[in-house]
Scaffold this motif. Structure first.
Motif, PDB file in Angstrom:
ATOM      1  N   ALA A  61      11.073 -74.021  26.069  1.00  0.00           N
ATOM      2  CA  ALA A  61      10.878 -72.770  26.469  1.00  0.00           C
ATOM      3  C   ALA A  61       9.461 -72.505  26.045  1.00  0.00           C
ATOM      4  CB  ALA A  61      11.824 -71.827  25.884  1.00  0.00           C
ATOM      5  N   ALA A  62       8.466 -72.417  26.889  1.00  0.00           N
ATOM      6  CA  ALA A  62       7.090 -72.205  26.489  1.00  0.00           C
ATOM      7  C   ALA A  62       6.965 -70.757  26.080  1.00  0.00           C
ATOM      8  CB  ALA A  62       6.058 -72.663  27.530  1.00  0.00           C
ATOM      9  N   ASP A  63       6.208 -70.349  25.169  1.00  0.00           N
ATOM     10  CA  ASP A  63       5.788 -68.964  24.977  1.00  0.00           C
ATOM     11  C   ASP A  63       5.056 -68.371  26.221  1.00  0.00           C
ATOM     12  OD1 ASP A  63       6.848 -68.838  22.292  1.00  0.00           O
ATOM     13  OD2 ASP A  63       4.874 -69.243  21.517  1.00  0.00           O
ATOM     14  N   PHE A  64       5.848 -67.108  26.659  1.00  0.00           N
ATOM     15  CA  PHE A  64       5.160 -66.375  27.808  1.00  0.00           C
ATOM     16  C   PHE A  64       3.741 -65.907  27.532  1.00  0.00           C
ATOM     17  CE2 PHE A  64       9.089 -67.388  29.624  1.00  0.00           C
ATOM     18  CZ  PHE A  64       9.450 -66.546  31.061  1.00  0.00           C
ATOM     19  N   LYS A  65       3.018 -65.915  28.700  1.00  0.00           N
ATOM     20  CA  LYS A  65       1.526 -65.425  28.332  1.00  0.00           C
ATOM     21  C   LYS A  65       1.320 -64.012  28.755  1.00  0.00           C
ATOM     22  CE  LYS A  65      -1.652 -68.262  29.164  1.00  0.00           C
ATOM     23  NZ  LYS A  65      -2.603 -69.528  29.691  1.00  0.00           N
ATOM     24  N   ALA A  66       0.303 -63.252  28.187  1.00  0.00           N
ATOM     25  CA  ALA A  66       0.035 -62.077  28.406  1.00  0.00           C
ATOM     26  C   ALA A  66      -0.783 -62.134  29.806  1.00  0.00           C
ATOM     27  CB  ALA A  66      -0.918 -61.505  27.361  1.00  0.00           C
ATOM     28  N   SER A  67      -0.387 -61.284  30.675  1.00  0.00           N
ATOM     29  CA  SER A  67      -1.004 -61.370  32.064  1.00  0.00           C
ATOM     30  C   SER A  67      -2.327 -60.580  32.154  1.00  0.00           C
ATOM     31  CB  SER A  67       0.010 -61.240  33.110  1.00  0.00           C
ATOM     32  OG  SER A  67       0.500 -59.952  33.037  1.00  0.00           O
ATOM     33  N   ASN A  68      -2.314 -59.747  31.067  1.00  0.00           N
ATOM     34  CA  ASN A  68      -3.588 -58.830  31.200  1.00  0.00           C
ATOM     35  C   ASN A  68      -4.033 -58.492  29.719  1.00  0.00           C
ATOM     36  OD1 ASN A  68      -2.019 -56.564  30.349  1.00  0.00           O
ATOM     37  ND2 ASN A  68      -1.517 -56.253  32.499  1.00  0.00           N
ATOM     38  N   ALA A  69      -4.894 -57.484  29.659  1.00  0.00           N
ATOM     39  CA  ALA A  69      -5.483 -57.546  28.358  1.00  0.00           C
ATOM     40  C   ALA A  69      -4.827 -55.990  27.728  1.00  0.00           C
ATOM     41  CB  ALA A  69      -7.102 -57.297  28.341  1.00  0.00           C
ATOM     42  N   ASP A  70      -3.967 -55.510  28.272  1.00  0.00           N
ATOM     43  CA  ASP A  70      -3.354 -54.254  27.504  1.00  0.00           C
ATOM     44  C   ASP A  70      -3.087 -54.579  26.190  1.00  0.00           C
ATOM     45  OD1 ASP A  70      -0.956 -52.169  26.893  1.00  0.00           O
ATOM     46  OD2 ASP A  70      -1.730 -51.595  28.926  1.00  0.00           O
ATOM     47  N   PRO A  71      -3.477 -53.433  25.149  1.00  0.00           N
ATOM     48  CA  PRO A  71      -3.020 -53.792  23.804  1.00  0.00           C
ATOM     49  C   PRO A  71      -1.329 -53.834  23.558  1.00  0.00           C
ATOM     50  CG  PRO A  71      -3.868 -51.591  24.281  1.00  0.00           C
ATOM     51  CD  PRO A  71      -3.815 -52.410  25.615  1.00  0.00           C
ATOM     52  N   LYS A  72      -0.679 -53.429  24.298  1.00  0.00           N
ATOM     53  CA  LYS A  72       0.630 -53.359  23.958  1.00  0.00           C
ATOM     54  C   LYS A  72       1.339 -54.808  24.251  1.00  0.00           C
ATOM     55  CE  LYS A  72       1.986 -50.058  26.836  1.00  0.00           C
ATOM     56  NZ  LYS A  72       0.670 -49.461  27.341  1.00  0.00           N
ATOM     57  N   ASN A  73       0.605 -55.536  24.989  1.00  0.00           N
ATOM     58  CA  ASN A  73       1.124 -56.787  25.057  1.00  0.00           C
ATOM     59  C   ASN A  73       1.502 -57.876  24.048  1.00  0.00           C
ATOM     60  OD1 ASN A  73       1.009 -56.624  27.841  1.00  0.00           O
ATOM     61  ND2 ASN A  73      -0.824 -57.493  28.316  1.00  0.00           N
ATOM     62  N   ALA A  74       0.950 -57.701  22.815  1.00  0.00           N
ATOM     63  CA  ALA A  74       0.956 -58.684  21.816  1.00  0.00           C
ATOM     64  C   ALA A  74       2.469 -58.302  21.410  1.00  0.00           C
ATOM     65  CB  ALA A  74      -0.031 -58.534  20.862  1.00  0.00           C
ATOM     66  N   ASP A  75       2.850 -57.230  20.912  1.00  0.00           N
ATOM     67  CA  ASP A  75       4.110 -56.901  20.484  1.00  0.00           C
ATOM     68  C   ASP A  75       5.300 -57.342  21.344  1.00  0.00           C
ATOM     69  OD1 ASP A  75       2.983 -56.300  17.980  1.00  0.00           O
ATOM     70  OD2 ASP A  75       2.845 -54.156  18.493  1.00  0.00           O
TER      71      ASP A  75
END
Length: 322
Positions: A61-75
């Motif tokens: 189960a690979a870690d899903f990646k952020a698809s854009n640069a929105d700052p909320k994505n990290a959490d």
């Protein structure tokens, strides 16, 4: 000249021979017993557990990646990845591949996959879950895939896209849904439990109220806000309503909470003390204990509270129709 041995001299060698032969027999018996015990120790064993004899699917189960640069994505991405991994691991039907063996570059979409990196050593996975998550404003979109990395010609087993609020609670729900989809596809059509809710009573606010949480204990929140005492929550078979007992100004009543409307809805007052609601398997009837005629007896009503009828006639209290 002939020498004649004395009787004592003739007996001594015989005694020594007999003693040596007896010692040899004892030694052989001991060695035989040791070898036999060792053989039994190797063969006579019992193994207990679940799923014995069934080879678990080796799943990465690979870690899903952020698809854009929105700052909320990290959490949000961290919440999603942690939840998905725990759900799949808790299912008990997968041999989860440690992330320490994964390639450095996690795939966010099918074109990123290098099949040899996942199907070969050290990962040696049969299945790979991967995807991406991106927040845009107040909305989050999750796209996930499940691939059979041993089948390079037709690898896709599952492809799903979800959209919900860009909050940790909403992202957890999406992770639960995706995990249950994977479990259903790879578990022989058996539904997963990751989306399950548990309803319970807590007095952490100073009053006994109905609360809910995910199956893993996370995402706890208060359901009722009566400021009194609420007990015995019972979820309807279709998951839309909670029947419970509550201490109101009229005494102990059966009350109904709609999960679709997020509030209590009208339900008849039957007088006296009414406790311990229980749903029929089809969700069309509700049984409960009521002292409206004196001793507590078991009654049944329609799901709307109509067509009240008494079920028990015994002397003494009848309670808990579960």
């Amino acid at each position: 000249m002939i020498f004649k041995a004395s009787p004592a001299a003739l007996r001594r060698p015989v005694k020594k021979f007999v003693s040596s032969r007896l010692a040899l027999c004892v030694l052989l018996a001991v060695l035989s017993a040791s070898f036999t015990s060792s053989a039994f120790a190797q063969e006579d064993w019992i193994k207990t557990g679940t799923g014995l004899g069934v080879e678990k699917i080796r799943l990465a189960a690979a870690d899903f990646k952020a698809s854009n640069a929105d700052p909320k994505n990290a959490d949000l991405v961290k919440t999603f990845n942690d939840t998905l991994w725990n759900d799949l691991d808790n299912a008990g039907i997968f041999d989860m591949v440690s992330k320490s063996f994964y390639p450095l570059q996690a795939p966010g979409q099918p074109s990123d996959i290098k099949f040899g990196d996942w199907s070969g050593n050290p990962v040696n996975a049969s299945m790979l879950a991967f995807g991406s998550l991106g927040a845009v404003g107040n909305s989050a979109t999750v796209t996930g895939w499940l691939y059979d990395v041993k089948n390079t010609n037709s690898p896709q087993v599952l492809g799903k896209q979800y959209q919900d609020a860009a909050t940790s609670d909403a992202v957890r729900v999406i992770a639960h849904k995706f995990a249950d989809e994977i479990i259903f596809r790879l578990g022989g059509g058996i539904p997963g439990i990751a989306e399950t809710k548990i309803y319970f009573v807590s007095s952490r606010t100073g009053h006994k109220e109905i609360w809910s949480m995910d199956y893993d204990g996370a995402n706890q929140h208060q359901v009722t806000h009566l400021g009194s005492v609420a007990l015995s929550p019972r979820i309807s078979p279709d998951g839309s309503r909670i029947a419970f007992s509550a201490l109101t100004k009229n005494g102990w009543d059966i009350m109904m909470y709609s999960l679709d409307l997020n509030r209590t809805v009208a339900f008849p007052h039957f007088g006296a003390t009414n406790l311990s609601p229980a749903w029929s398997p089809d969700g069309l009837k509700l049984a409960f204990s009521s002292s409206r005629t004196g001793d507590p007896e078991i009654y049944a009503v329609d799901a709307s509270g109509g067509n009240l009828r008494r079920l028990t006639e015994a002397k003494g209290p009848d309670v808990s129709p579960v």
